[in-house]
Design a protein around this motif. Structure first.
Motif, PDB file in Angstrom:
ATOM      1  N   LEU A 152       0.767  -1.070  -0.100  1.00 41.29           N
ATOM      2  CA  LEU A 152       0.095   0.182  -0.009  1.00 41.29           C
ATOM      3  C   LEU A 152       0.847   1.250  -0.036  1.00 41.29           C
ATOM      4  O   LEU A 152       0.535   2.247  -0.746  1.00 41.29           O
ATOM      5  CB  LEU A 152      -0.987  -0.045   1.259  1.00 41.29           C
ATOM      6  CG  LEU A 152      -1.770  -1.289   1.434  1.00 41.29           C
ATOM      7  CD1 LEU A 152      -2.526  -1.117   2.464  1.00 41.29           C
ATOM      8  CD2 LEU A 152      -2.852  -1.399   0.318  1.00 41.29           C
ATOM      9  N   SER A 153       1.767   1.145   0.877  1.00 35.31           N
ATOM     10  CA  SER A 153       2.821   2.442   0.748  1.00 35.31           C
ATOM     11  C   SER A 153       3.481   2.483  -0.425  1.00 35.31           C
ATOM     12  O   SER A 153       3.621   3.733  -0.922  1.00 35.31           O
ATOM     13  CB  SER A 153       3.732   2.368   2.093  1.00 35.31           C
ATOM     14  OG  SER A 153       3.121   2.000   3.282  1.00 35.31           O
ATOM     15  N   THR A 154       4.103   1.499  -0.828  1.00 40.33           N
ATOM     16  CA  THR A 154       4.624   1.584  -2.228  1.00 40.33           C
ATOM     17  C   THR A 154       3.891   2.256  -3.278  1.00 40.33           C
ATOM     18  O   THR A 154       4.594   3.117  -3.940  1.00 40.33           O
ATOM     19  CB  THR A 154       5.051   0.065  -2.630  1.00 40.33           C
ATOM     20  OG1 THR A 154       6.109  -0.392  -1.986  1.00 40.33           O
ATOM     21  CG2 THR A 154       5.237  -0.060  -4.354  1.00 40.33           C
ATOM     22  N   TYR A 155       2.691   1.920  -3.260  1.00 42.84           N
ATOM     23  CA  TYR A 155       1.805   2.587  -4.346  1.00 42.84           C
ATOM     24  C   TYR A 155       1.608   4.082  -3.955  1.00 42.84           C
ATOM     25  O   TYR A 155       1.527   4.909  -5.063  1.00 42.84           O
ATOM     26  CB  TYR A 155       0.415   1.824  -4.409  1.00 42.84           C
ATOM     27  CG  TYR A 155       0.000   1.646  -5.730  1.00 42.84           C
ATOM     28  CD1 TYR A 155       0.369   0.636  -6.496  1.00 42.84           C
ATOM     29  CD2 TYR A 155      -1.446   2.167  -6.399  1.00 42.84           C
ATOM     30  CE1 TYR A 155       0.183   0.762  -7.909  1.00 42.84           C
ATOM     31  CE2 TYR A 155      -1.756   1.979  -7.427  1.00 42.84           C
ATOM     32  CZ  TYR A 155      -0.926   1.484  -8.248  1.00 42.84           C
ATOM     33  OH  TYR A 155      -1.545   1.213  -9.594  1.00 42.84           O
ATOM     34  N   ALA A 156       1.600   4.425  -2.807  1.00 49.78           N
ATOM     35  CA  ALA A 156       1.537   5.840  -2.662  1.00 49.78           C
ATOM     36  C   ALA A 156       2.915   6.618  -3.016  1.00 49.78           C
ATOM     37  O   ALA A 156       2.790   7.599  -3.464  1.00 49.78           O
ATOM     38  CB  ALA A 156       1.447   6.050  -1.225  1.00 49.78           C
ATOM     39  N   PHE A 157       3.966   5.785  -2.705  1.00 51.78           N
ATOM     40  CA  PHE A 157       5.130   6.433  -3.205  1.00 51.78           C
ATOM     41  C   PHE A 157       5.354   6.460  -4.499  1.00 51.78           C
ATOM     42  O   PHE A 157       6.010   7.471  -5.070  1.00 51.78           O
ATOM     43  CB  PHE A 157       6.358   5.606  -2.667  1.00 51.78           C
ATOM     44  CG  PHE A 157       6.693   5.405  -1.166  1.00 51.78           C
ATOM     45  CD1 PHE A 157       6.536   6.728  -0.574  1.00 51.78           C
ATOM     46  CD2 PHE A 157       6.895   4.260  -0.491  1.00 51.78           C
ATOM     47  CE1 PHE A 157       6.759   6.701   1.082  1.00 51.78           C
ATOM     48  CE2 PHE A 157       6.893   4.338   0.882  1.00 51.78           C
ATOM     49  CZ  PHE A 157       6.768   5.579   1.735  1.00 51.78           C
ATOM     50  N   LEU A 158       4.773   5.594  -5.430  1.00 47.35           N
ATOM     51  CA  LEU A 158       4.760   5.603  -6.875  1.00 47.35           C
ATOM     52  C   LEU A 158       4.010   6.821  -7.407  1.00 47.35           C
ATOM     53  O   LEU A 158       4.527   7.300  -8.367  1.00 47.35           O
ATOM     54  CB  LEU A 158       4.237   4.077  -7.474  1.00 47.35           C
ATOM     55  CG  LEU A 158       5.063   3.068  -7.231  1.00 47.35           C
ATOM     56  CD1 LEU A 158       4.473   1.698  -7.850  1.00 47.35           C
ATOM     57  CD2 LEU A 158       6.696   3.003  -7.701  1.00 47.35           C
ATOM     58  N   ILE A 159       2.994   6.986  -6.737  1.00 50.98           N
ATOM     59  CA  ILE A 159       2.091   8.135  -7.074  1.00 50.98           C
ATOM     60  C   ILE A 159       2.889   9.145  -6.922  1.00 50.98           C
ATOM     61  O   ILE A 159       2.777  10.468  -7.893  1.00 50.98           O
ATOM     62  CB  ILE A 159       0.887   8.023  -6.274  1.00 50.98           C
ATOM     63  CG1 ILE A 159       0.002   6.955  -6.980  1.00 50.98           C
ATOM     64  CG2 ILE A 159      -0.239   9.302  -6.695  1.00 50.98           C
ATOM     65  CD1 ILE A 159      -1.405   6.664  -6.233  1.00 50.98           C
ATOM     66  N   ALA A 160       3.602   9.315  -5.763  1.00 51.14           N
ATOM     67  CA  ALA A 160       4.181  10.740  -5.531  1.00 51.14           C
ATOM     68  C   ALA A 160       5.255  10.771  -6.556  1.00 51.14           C
ATOM     69  O   ALA A 160       5.856  11.919  -6.886  1.00 51.14           O
ATOM     70  CB  ALA A 160       4.922  10.580  -4.044  1.00 51.14           C
ATOM     71  N   LEU A 161       6.045   9.795  -6.850  1.00 52.43           N
ATOM     72  CA  LEU A 161       6.996   9.967  -7.991  1.00 52.43           C
ATOM     73  C   LEU A 161       6.497  10.220  -9.093  1.00 52.43           C
ATOM     74  O   LEU A 161       7.342  11.290  -9.759  1.00 52.43           O
ATOM     75  CB  LEU A 161       8.022   8.428  -8.104  1.00 52.43           C
ATOM     76  CG  LEU A 161       8.735   7.932  -7.007  1.00 52.43           C
ATOM     77  CD1 LEU A 161       8.970   6.420  -7.371  1.00 52.43           C
ATOM     78  CD2 LEU A 161       9.997   8.723  -6.960  1.00 52.43           C
ATOM     79  N   GLU A 162       5.357   9.726  -9.519  1.00 50.88           N
ATOM     80  CA  GLU A 162       4.552  10.387 -10.697  1.00 50.88           C
ATOM     81  C   GLU A 162       4.370  11.870 -10.969  1.00 50.88           C
ATOM     82  O   GLU A 162       4.547  12.469 -11.987  1.00 50.88           O
ATOM     83  CB  GLU A 162       3.474   9.635 -11.156  1.00 50.88           C
ATOM     84  CG  GLU A 162       3.658   8.150 -11.780  1.00 50.88           C
ATOM     85  CD  GLU A 162       2.630   7.679 -12.955  1.00 50.88           C
ATOM     86  OE1 GLU A 162       2.778   6.815 -13.600  1.00 50.88           O
ATOM     87  OE2 GLU A 162       1.731   8.145 -12.748  1.00 50.88           O
ATOM     88  N   GLU A 163       3.792  12.108  -9.621  1.00 48.45           N
ATOM     89  CA  GLU A 163       3.243  13.652  -9.551  1.00 48.45           C
ATOM     90  C   GLU A 163       4.809  14.632  -9.284  1.00 48.45           C
ATOM     91  O   GLU A 163       4.549  15.730  -9.350  1.00 48.45           O
ATOM     92  CB  GLU A 163       2.438  13.750  -8.257  1.00 48.45           C
ATOM     93  CG  GLU A 163       1.325  13.133  -8.350  1.00 48.45           C
ATOM     94  CD  GLU A 163       0.354  13.001  -7.106  1.00 48.45           C
ATOM     95  OE1 GLU A 163       0.854  13.338  -6.003  1.00 48.45           O
ATOM     96  OE2 GLU A 163      -0.848  12.773  -7.238  1.00 48.45           O
ATOM     97  N   GLY A 164       5.816  13.922  -9.215  1.00 51.15           N
ATOM     98  CA  GLY A 164       6.987  14.726  -8.887  1.00 51.15           C
ATOM     99  C   GLY A 164       7.063  15.469  -7.645  1.00 51.15           C
ATOM    100  O   GLY A 164       7.829  16.172  -7.299  1.00 51.15           O
ATOM    101  N   ALA A 165       6.427  14.811  -6.662  1.00 50.60           N
ATOM    102  CA  ALA A 165       6.444  15.320  -5.319  1.00 50.60           C
ATOM    103  C   ALA A 165       7.832  14.655  -4.694  1.00 50.60           C
ATOM    104  O   ALA A 165       8.271  15.199  -3.652  1.00 50.60           O
ATOM    105  CB  ALA A 165       5.126  14.692  -4.286  1.00 50.60           C
ATOM    106  N   ILE A 166       8.417  13.780  -5.156  1.00 49.03           N
ATOM    107  CA  ILE A 166       9.786  13.211  -4.609  1.00 49.03           C
ATOM    108  C   ILE A 166      10.116  12.544  -5.995  1.00 49.03           C
ATOM    109  O   ILE A 166       9.579  12.321  -6.993  1.00 49.03           O
ATOM    110  CB  ILE A 166       9.634  12.046  -3.558  1.00 49.03           C
ATOM    111  CG1 ILE A 166       8.640  10.920  -4.118  1.00 49.03           C
ATOM    112  CG2 ILE A 166       8.780  12.522  -2.237  1.00 49.03           C
ATOM    113  CD1 ILE A 166       8.557   9.327  -3.083  1.00 49.03           C
ATOM    114  N   GLY A 167      11.376  12.321  -5.814  1.00 46.42           N
ATOM    115  CA  GLY A 167      12.191  12.059  -7.184  1.00 46.42           C
ATOM    116  C   GLY A 167      13.056  10.648  -6.660  1.00 46.42           C
ATOM    117  O   GLY A 167      13.557  10.557  -5.452  1.00 46.42           O
TER     118      GLY A 167
END
Length: 271
Positions: free
Chosen positions: A46-61
């Motif tokens: 579940l956390s991984t999917y949140a991190f992947l969305i954050a990566l796509e959004e550019g919130a994190i790199g």
């Protein structure tokens, strides 16, 4: 008799198992799909999917510095940052081996919160649980191990993993390929694996033996199991996924039972 009914013979008080097909429909189920269970490390999916969305959004790199010196978000997601299993003790040099770590995921959550001012639990709620109608799912503490959910909710999540809508197919394909290839390490409960392949947050079956999925599962099968007696696997080749939750902690009973069960599930539902 449907293979899923085998869970009635397991040494647990409560269990549920659901199979999801390539169209995202329930192909089979046994047990109470609305009963909440502690997920333990299945929380990482579940956390991984949140991190992947954050990566796509550019919130994190992916190459953002995070964790020990020389480590990045990439290393943390792939369990190669050097952390001990459940503490900030550094066990090895960054990128030297696969060191499965709850601490690494907690460092990812801290990085996400610094960059977005949103906790990992809230980010997952807004970006993953709400759009997928996972109304009985929450992360109540560590993003590595403190999730709670139902089989009904996780079946929706499994359907998303089979056919992503919240991230691009390219992002999902990249997350479920092997990162930092050729690294050995310990798969908890199953001993040393060489290689101990992992994607971005997703454990990849690869050539691991012994393993909790079946011997016939394709090498590209990915997912996670949890210490609370839970697992979720996705077979992208046969287009099947299985969610199984119990209320007894992982132990010899699970190591002896799960692989054969998952083998039979795959054969029954991929026919």
């Amino acid at each position: 008799m449907d293979v899923l009914s085998e869970i009635e013979d397991w040494p647990v008080d409560n269990a549920v198992s659901v199979v999801v097909d390539g169209q995202g429909a329930i192909a089979g189920q046994h047990g109470d799909t609305d009963r909440p269970y502690a997920l333990a490390s299945v929380t990482k999916l579940l956390s991984t999917y949140a991190f992947l969305i954050a990566l796509e959004e550019g919130a994190i790199g992916l190459e953002d510095p995070a964790g020990p010196e020389g480590s990045t978000v990439h290393h943390l997601l792939a369990h190669t940052a050097g952390y001990d299993f459940d503490s900030e003790v550094i066990r090895f040099e960054v990128g030297a081996k696969r060191g499965y770590s709850n601490c690494g995921f907690e460092k990812l959550a801290e990085h996400l919160e610094r960059e977005t001012e949103i906790s990992c639990a809230d980010y997952a709620q807004e970006a993953v649980f709400a759009p997928l109608r996972m109304n009985s799912t929450k992360i109540a503490g560590s993003c590595a191990k403190d999730g709670w959910s139902t089989a009904a909710d996780l079946a929706r999540f499994a359907a998303e993993l089979l056919t992503p809508t919240l991230v691009s197919p390219q992002t999902m394909a990249d997350a479920t390929r092997v990162h930092f290839e050729g690294l050995a390490g310990i798969l908890p409960g199953y001993g040393r694996q060489n290689p101990n392949d992992w994607g971005l947050g997703f454990e990849i079956r690869s050539t691991k033996n012994p393993h909790w999925t079946g011997a016939s599962h394709p090498a590209k099968t990915f997912g996670h199991f949890g210490q609370s007696g839970t697992f979720l696997w996705v077979d992208p080749v046969d287009r099947l996924a299985c969610v199984t939750l119990t209320d007894r902690n992982f132990g010899p009973w699970a190591a002896e039972t799960w692989a054969g069960y998952n083998e039979r599930v795959l054969k029954a539902y991929s026919a």
